[in-house]
Scaffold this motif. Structure first.
Motif, PDB file in Angstrom:
ATOM      1  N   ASN A  49       0.843  -1.198   0.000  1.00 22.77           N
ATOM      2  CA  ASN A  49       0.000   0.000   0.000  1.00 22.77           C
ATOM      3  C   ASN A  49       0.883   1.255   0.000  1.00 22.77           C
ATOM      4  O   ASN A  49       2.116   1.146   0.099  1.00 22.77           O
ATOM      5  N   GLY A  50       0.245   2.399  -0.075  1.00 22.64           N
ATOM      6  CA  GLY A  50       0.993   3.651  -0.144  1.00 22.64           C
ATOM      7  C   GLY A  50       1.674   3.999   1.162  1.00 22.64           C
ATOM      8  O   GLY A  50       2.764   4.593   1.170  1.00 22.64           O
ATOM      9  N   THR A  51       1.056   3.628   2.280  1.00 21.31           N
ATOM     10  CA  THR A  51       1.655   3.921   3.585  1.00 21.31           C
ATOM     11  C   THR A  51       2.965   3.135   3.744  1.00 21.31           C
ATOM     12  O   THR A  51       3.960   3.658   4.255  1.00 21.31           O
ATOM     13  N   ALA A  52       2.965   1.885   3.284  1.00 19.09           N
ATOM     14  CA  ALA A  52       4.187   1.063   3.318  1.00 19.09           C
ATOM     15  C   ALA A  52       5.267   1.701   2.443  1.00 19.09           C
ATOM     16  O   ALA A  52       6.453   1.727   2.811  1.00 19.09           O
ATOM     17  N   VAL A  59      -3.895  11.289   6.871  1.00 21.70           N
ATOM     18  CA  VAL A  59      -3.018  11.013   8.015  1.00 21.70           C
ATOM     19  C   VAL A  59      -1.839  10.070   7.701  1.00 21.70           C
ATOM     20  O   VAL A  59      -0.839  10.039   8.442  1.00 21.70           O
ATOM     21  N   ALA A  60      -1.911   9.321   6.595  1.00 20.56           N
ATOM     22  CA  ALA A  60      -0.927   8.246   6.350  1.00 20.56           C
ATOM     23  C   ALA A  60       0.540   8.696   6.456  1.00 20.56           C
ATOM     24  O   ALA A  60       1.340   8.015   7.124  1.00 20.56           O
ATOM     25  N   PRO A  61       0.960   9.802   5.815  1.00 20.77           N
ATOM     26  CA  PRO A  61       2.379  10.163   5.949  1.00 20.77           C
ATOM     27  C   PRO A  61       2.771  10.538   7.378  1.00 20.77           C
ATOM     28  O   PRO A  61       3.895  10.253   7.806  1.00 20.77           O
ATOM     29  N   GLU A 108       8.386  12.561  -1.990  1.00 21.39           N
ATOM     30  CA  GLU A 108       7.079  13.094  -2.411  1.00 21.39           C
ATOM     31  C   GLU A 108       5.960  12.114  -2.094  1.00 21.39           C
ATOM     32  O   GLU A 108       6.042  10.935  -2.446  1.00 21.39           O
ATOM     33  N   ASP A 109       4.912  12.628  -1.470  1.00 23.44           N
ATOM     34  CA  ASP A 109       3.686  11.847  -1.343  1.00 23.44           C
ATOM     35  C   ASP A 109       2.840  12.208  -2.562  1.00 23.44           C
ATOM     36  O   ASP A 109       2.111  13.213  -2.567  1.00 23.44           O
ATOM     37  N   ALA A 110       2.992  11.386  -3.609  1.00 22.63           N
ATOM     38  CA  ALA A 110       2.267  11.631  -4.865  1.00 22.63           C
ATOM     39  C   ALA A 110       1.084  10.679  -4.988  1.00 22.63           C
ATOM     40  O   ALA A 110       0.595  10.403  -6.085  1.00 22.63           O
ATOM     41  N   THR A 111       0.618  10.179  -3.840  1.00 21.51           N
ATOM     42  CA  THR A 111      -0.429   9.153  -3.839  1.00 21.51           C
ATOM     43  C   THR A 111      -1.719   9.624  -4.504  1.00 21.51           C
ATOM     44  O   THR A 111      -2.485   8.813  -5.004  1.00 21.51           O
ATOM     45  N   GLU A 112      -1.961  10.951  -4.482  1.00 24.65           N
ATOM     46  CA  GLU A 112      -3.207  11.467  -5.061  1.00 24.65           C
ATOM     47  C   GLU A 112      -2.965  12.096  -6.424  1.00 24.65           C
ATOM     48  O   GLU A 112      -3.900  12.607  -7.039  1.00 24.65           O
ATOM     49  N   SER A 113      -1.724  12.100  -6.877  1.00 26.11           N
ATOM     50  CA  SER A 113      -1.377  12.909  -8.045  1.00 26.11           C
ATOM     51  C   SER A 113      -0.718  12.115  -9.168  1.00 26.11           C
ATOM     52  O   SER A 113       0.079  12.667  -9.929  1.00 26.11           O
ATOM     53  N   LEU A 148       3.308   6.292  -4.402  1.00 36.33           N
ATOM     54  CA  LEU A 148       1.971   6.229  -5.003  1.00 36.33           C
ATOM     55  C   LEU A 148       1.089   5.292  -4.181  1.00 36.33           C
ATOM     56  O   LEU A 148       1.606   4.433  -3.451  1.00 36.33           O
ATOM     57  N   SER A 149      -0.220   5.457  -4.338  1.00 39.13           N
ATOM     58  CA  SER A 149      -1.182   4.550  -3.691  1.00 39.13           C
ATOM     59  C   SER A 149      -2.217   4.122  -4.719  1.00 39.13           C
ATOM     60  O   SER A 149      -2.597   4.903  -5.593  1.00 39.13           O
ATOM     61  N   TYR A 150      -2.664   2.880  -4.573  1.00 42.71           N
ATOM     62  CA  TYR A 150      -3.723   2.369  -5.465  1.00 42.71           C
ATOM     63  C   TYR A 150      -4.907   1.899  -4.638  1.00 42.71           C
ATOM     64  O   TYR A 150      -5.542   0.908  -4.972  1.00 42.71           O
ATOM     65  N   ASN A 151      -5.207   2.594  -3.548  1.00 44.67           N
ATOM     66  CA  ASN A 151      -6.379   2.158  -2.784  1.00 44.67           C
ATOM     67  C   ASN A 151      -7.649   2.496  -3.558  1.00 44.67           C
ATOM     68  O   ASN A 151      -7.602   3.142  -4.603  1.00 44.67           O
ATOM     69  N   GLY A 152      -8.775   2.046  -3.024  1.00 45.71           N
ATOM     70  CA  GLY A 152     -10.010   2.020  -3.822  1.00 45.71           C
ATOM     71  C   GLY A 152     -10.480   3.334  -4.396  1.00 45.71           C
ATOM     72  O   GLY A 152     -11.139   3.345  -5.430  1.00 45.71           O
ATOM     73  N   ASN A 153     -10.161   4.460  -3.746  1.00 41.35           N
ATOM     74  CA  ASN A 153     -10.696   5.717  -4.281  1.00 41.35           C
ATOM     75  C   ASN A 153      -9.699   6.477  -5.157  1.00 41.35           C
ATOM     76  O   ASN A 153     -10.012   7.553  -5.648  1.00 41.35           O
ATOM     77  N   LYS A 154      -8.509   5.905  -5.376  1.00 42.95           N
ATOM     78  CA  LYS A 154      -7.493   6.627  -6.149  1.00 42.95           C
ATOM     79  C   LYS A 154      -7.797   6.564  -7.650  1.00 42.95           C
ATOM     80  O   LYS A 154      -8.687   5.829  -8.083  1.00 42.95           O
ATOM     81  N   ILE A 155      -7.026   7.320  -8.438  1.00 45.55           N
ATOM     82  CA  ILE A 155      -7.356   7.439  -9.869  1.00 45.55           C
ATOM     83  C   ILE A 155      -7.230   6.093 -10.580  1.00 45.55           C
ATOM     84  O   ILE A 155      -7.983   5.801 -11.512  1.00 45.55           O
TER      85      ILE A 155
HETATM   86  C1  LIG Z   1      -2.074  11.781   0.883  1.00 46.58           C
HETATM   87  C2  LIG Z   1      -2.069  10.295   1.083  1.00 46.58           C
HETATM   88  N1  LIG Z   1      -0.953   9.711   1.542  1.00 46.58           N
HETATM   89  C3  LIG Z   1      -0.888   8.386   1.728  1.00 46.58           C
HETATM   90  C4  LIG Z   1      -1.956   7.574   1.467  1.00 46.58           C
HETATM   91  C5  LIG Z   1      -1.834   6.125   1.844  1.00 46.58           C
HETATM   92  O1  LIG Z   1      -2.068   5.236   0.874  1.00 46.58           O
HETATM   93  P1  LIG Z   1      -2.633   3.756   1.246  1.00 46.58           P
HETATM   94  O2  LIG Z   1      -4.065   3.926   1.641  1.00 46.58           O
HETATM   95  O3  LIG Z   1      -2.444   3.014  -0.026  1.00 46.58           O
HETATM   96  O4  LIG Z   1      -1.783   3.230   2.357  1.00 46.58           O
HETATM   97  C6  LIG Z   1      -3.135   8.123   0.941  1.00 46.58           C
HETATM   98  C7  LIG Z   1      -4.316   7.327   0.552  1.00 46.58           C
HETATM   99  O5  LIG Z   1      -4.921   6.553   1.140  1.00 46.58           O
HETATM  100  C8  LIG Z   1      -3.197   9.531   0.764  1.00 46.58           C
HETATM  101  O6  LIG Z   1      -4.317  10.118   0.318  1.00 46.58           O
END
Ligand SMILES: Cc1ncc(COP(=O)(O)O)c(C=O)c1O
Length: 377
Positions: free
Chosen positions: A54-57, A82-84, A167-172, A191-198
């Protein structure tokens, strides 16, 4: 119901996932993991990409490899998911919160410069906070809601203060600054590929880097730091943070559709901009100069945003309030927050995100607009 932002699985997802099931390559290695890493690196214009669970990892591993340690401070905008902030605490550091701009809601780089000039020094090649004496080895600029931080201002400032950029580019994903992709500026981009991402793999993430050695180390740390191909010899504490093949298969199919998704997100944003422009007090998130945004999650400032949210919920239209700023969360309330006017607090209480899934119809967007007009009428 019109949902906020849901997956769009209209491509080769079934076929590629079936391929995994048919061949039993469902777990943490497989050709789709490699393909997902290759297409992701290519799309974001970096040398290497390492897939994660996941993106947090991805953020956690990047912070470790940037050398962030127990007792350090890591710069973070006060407006972020909150993830970062959590990932920073996983390595024993604390977020150093900086306020945001009122129009773009991105980290205020001028304010950060003031903070560094007035409250920090460089000693033995490291940036230190004068009052606490803590090291500030890294920053996590979060590119909020598909927009980006002003990279022309940020990157030289960070070089001057010897601060590494993750860079936290998870949304971009798909957003560019002067044509250069989000996630390709820093030593790492996440980057993140959780359910609501692009694009989504259900759950998943990616570490982007131009540094091949760091990419190798990232792969090593995400695979339990196993140092021998045969023997179970692990040369340090590692993590089980791998993306599995079955999800990477989904990811490859999603990447094929990404250009179309970005185009649709931009069309939706234009429809909302045009439809809502005469609403008193309404202001959409402004895009940072030189940024071409992916328009991931359409969000604006509204008068009485909370009442509007309840009104739209009653009409089966799902909306979302903005994240509570980090300085107001119990885990981070005692951390340093540098601000002049607490813009984050103001932005937070007035923002609302509107439905903008890539598979939303024009009629549904118009229905949302009409209901917002009705609320204000
Ligand atoms: C700004 C931001 N950072 C980090 C994350 C973490 O990604 P993940 O949910 O894949 O761990 C997300 C999304 O969930 C996010 O929106």
């Amino acid at each position: 119901m019109i949902p906020l932002s849901v997956p769009n699985l209209a491509g080769n997802e079934w076929q590629y996932v079936k391929e995994c099931l048919d061949t039993s390559w469902v777990s943490s290695v497989g050709s789709f993991v490699n393909r997902m890493e290759e297409v992701s690196a290519e799309f974001s214009g970096v040398n290497k990409a390492v897939a994660t669970s996941n993106g947090t990892a991805a953020l956690h591993i990047s912070l470790l490899l940037a050398g962030v340690q127990q007792g350090d401070m890591v710069i973070l905008p006060n407006i972020t998911f909150v993830a970062p902030a959590n990932a920073i605490t996983y390595v024993g550091a604390n977020p150093l919160l900086i306020d945001v701009y009122e129009d773009t809601w991105e980290l205020d780089v001028e304010l950060l410069e003031l903070f560094l000039d007035e409250e920090c020094i460089i000693s033995n090649g490291a940036c230190r906070h004068k009052i606490s004496g803590k090291r500030i080895p890294a920053i996590v600029p979060v590119h909020v809601l598909g927009n980006m931080v002003n990279m022309d201002k940020l990157m030289p400032l960070m070089a001057k203060y010897h601060i590494q950029v993750i860079e936290d580019a998870t949304e971009s994903l798909g957003t560019t600054y002067k044509g250069k992709p989000a996630g390709s500026f820093g030593v790492f981009g996440c980057l993140s590929y959780n359910g609501n991402k692009i694009i989504t793999t259900g759950g998943g993430g990616m570490i982007l880097t131009n540094n091949e050695q760091l990419a190798k180390e990232a792969k090593h740390l995400t695979t339990q730091a196993k140092a021998d191909p045969l023997e179970y010899y692990h040369d340090q504490v590692g993590y089980n943070y791998r993306m599995v093949n079955i999800l990477a298969a989904m990811g490859v199919a999603q990447m094929e559709q990404l250009p179309g998704f970005i185009q649709r997100k931009r069309e939706i944003a234009e429809m909302y901009n045009a439809g809502l422009k005469n609403i008193p007090g309404f202001r959409a998130q402004q895009t940072t100069e030189h940024v071409t945004a992916n328009c991931w999650l359409y969000t604006g400032v509204f008068n009485k945003s909370n009442e509007l949210m309840h009104f739209l919920t009653a009409k089966d239209i799902q909306t979302r309030p903005f994240w509570v700023p980090m300085n107001r969360l119990p885990a981070f309330a005692l951390d340093t927050y540098y601000t002049k006017n607490d813009i984050a607090g103001k932005v937070y209480s007035t923002c609302l995100s509107l439905p903008c899934s890539t598979n939303i119809s024009d009629d549904e967007v118009n229905f949302v607009i009409e209901n917002i007009k009705e609320f204000y009428a």
